[in-house]
Design an enzyme around this catalytic site. Structure first.
Site, PDB file in Angstrom:
ATOM      1  CG  MET A 100     -31.998 -15.946   4.336  1.00  0.00           C
ATOM      2  SD  MET A 100     -32.444 -17.342   3.289  1.00  0.00           S
ATOM      3  CE  MET A 100     -31.163 -18.499   3.720  1.00  0.00           C
ATOM      4  CG  ASP A 219     -18.068 -15.468  -8.914  1.00  0.00           C
ATOM      5  OD1 ASP A 219     -16.887 -15.301  -8.525  1.00  0.00           O
ATOM      6  OD2 ASP A 219     -19.026 -14.844  -8.430  1.00  0.00           O
TER       7      ASP A 219
END
Length: 433
Positions: A100, A219
């Site tokens: 993925m 983040d």
């Protein structure tokens, strides 16, 4: 209804881990279970119907290793990544279906959980000490979040974790694509303002939830916000309707559901920990981080402001890879940096200013291309007006509160949730297409 898209960087929440992590005997093959039917799996535009018998299911596994057993041992690659083959197992429990995504931490695989028959995303961390240590910190954060996120609606859910052949593996629920991937595969077309409102509300709720637990994400970016569902619909792109509509590019995709979850807590920091190092991905980094002034909860809110503006316009607000250019872009969009912040800049940031007061721009520009990148940016209000029809005044005011230079004056997450952009139309219960 079309249902494409592959997620790239998933994550989640999980069971309590023991204080000590015993080595598990994954290579002991279990008894062969009865035949089973594996549900269809969508992979991009391909429809794959996987295995309807023990024979077909075993055929997916690597070169005849035992049914539901682990594959032969292989050396990691030169960067410490786990080497795998699609169709083999990751421990006897997880069948590898596809890759993925990949990042500095390691890689993410889509797997079938043989016990729950659920599709999951497994983050396999590189077999390097610093990444293993970071992964264990992330597991601690995920478990703390899972303990308090009873509804499981704010952050990705962790299902399990284990140490496999010197790789920390974290098992997450499988979600849809990231907001960045959706924008990228949609030719960076902006989202409708009502969808931005619903995503912004959930994002701020998730950030407020983390801040209440004294956690700072550090983040936040579109890559770390996943849509819960991969389903989308195709609608006319009215900006192009005045032109020829022979090509499909004059339509754009919109998520069928606005539900999102936060992922990637590998950089998440507790309030009491050291806050002197550099955090956040460049485009979403707050000015106090660049100036070396230290950071805290407000750095997350700056990132939220950058994300909301990116969803409105389709493009990152500060597309730069260099500090001086980044600060010049901020001043172009938001006005001059406050003098009291400039004079407190640390020794690494002093070089960006002339005589310690004024940004050394454009004299200090690295190139004419860099100068053009700054000059082409409009003021915040004009940038929003280019892309937003209704609610422009409200979101401009919200963004001005989130993108205040002074961290102490920046809106807090719960204050932002009370802003008229979210509360003015109390009858609105969701975005409509």
């Amino acid at each position: 209804m079309e249902t494409q898209w592959i997620t790239e960087l998933p994550h989640a929440n999980m069971d309590k881990r023991p204080r000590k992590r015993p080595r598990l005997t994954w290579d002991m093959p279990p008894p062969i279970p009865p035949p089973k039917v594996i549900p269809p799996i969508y992979c991009g535009q391909e429809f794959v119907n996987v295995a309807v018998s023990n024979y077909a299911y075993s055929a997916l596994n690597y070169k005849g290793h035992p049914r539901n057993g682990s594959p032969p041992r292989r050396n990691d690659d030169k960067d410490g990544h786990y080497v795998f083959a699609v169709g083999e197992n990751l421990t006897p429990r997880y069948l590898i279906l596809s890759k993925m995504g990949e990042g500095t931490f390691g890689q993410v695989l889509e797997c079938l959980d043989d016990e729950t028959k659920e599709l999951v995303a497994i983050k396999i961390v590189r077999s390097i000490h610093k990444y293993r240590e970071a992964a264990m910190i992330e597991i601690d954060v995920l478990q703390k979040l899972a303990k308090h996120d009873i509804s499981g609606t704010r952050c990705v859910q962790i299902r399990n974790w284990f140490d496999y052949r010197n790789h920390i593996c974290i098992v997450f629920e499988k979600l849809g694509p990231s907001l960045y991937d959706f924008l990228r595969k949609n030719s960076y077309r902006s989202f409708p303002i009502d969808l931005v409102r619903e995503i912004g509300r959930q994002l701020l709720e998730s950030v407020a939830f983390m801040h209440d637990l004294r956690l700072i994400h550090t983040d936040l970016k579109p890559e770390n916000i996943l849509l819960v569902s991969s389903e989308y619909i195709k609608v006319p792109d009215y900006k192009f309707l005045s032109r020829s509509t022979k090509e499909g590019s004059y339509y754009k995709n919109l998520p069928k559901s606005s539900a999102i979850k936060l992922i990637d807590f590998g950089s998440t920091t507790f309030e009491h920990q050291d806050h002197t190092y550099v955090v956040s991905t460049r485009h979403y980094r707050a000015p106090e981080v660049i100036l070396g002034l230290g950071w805290n909860y407000p750095c997350d809110l700056w990132s939220v402001g950058c994300i909301l503006l990116e969803l409105c316009s389709g493009e990152a607000l500060f597309q730069t890879h260099e500090n001086l250019e980044h600060l010049a872009m901020m001043e172009r969009v938001l006005g001059p940096l406050p003098h009291h912040m400039v004079i407190r800049a640390d020794r690494h940031a002093e070089k960006y200013f002339r005589r310690g007061t004024r940004l050394d721009w454009p004299d200090g520009a690295a190139s004419r291309e860099s100068m053009r990148a700054v000059w082409k940016l409009p003021r915040l209000q004009n940038l929003v007006m280019q892309h937003v029809d209704h609610s422009a005044g409200d979101i401009i005011d919200l963004l001005q509160g989130l993108l205040r230079y002074e961290p102490a004056e920046r809106l807090k997450a719960r204050e932002a949730l009370r802003h008229p952009f979210f509360t003015r139309d109390s009858r609105r219960c969701g975005y409509s297409l």
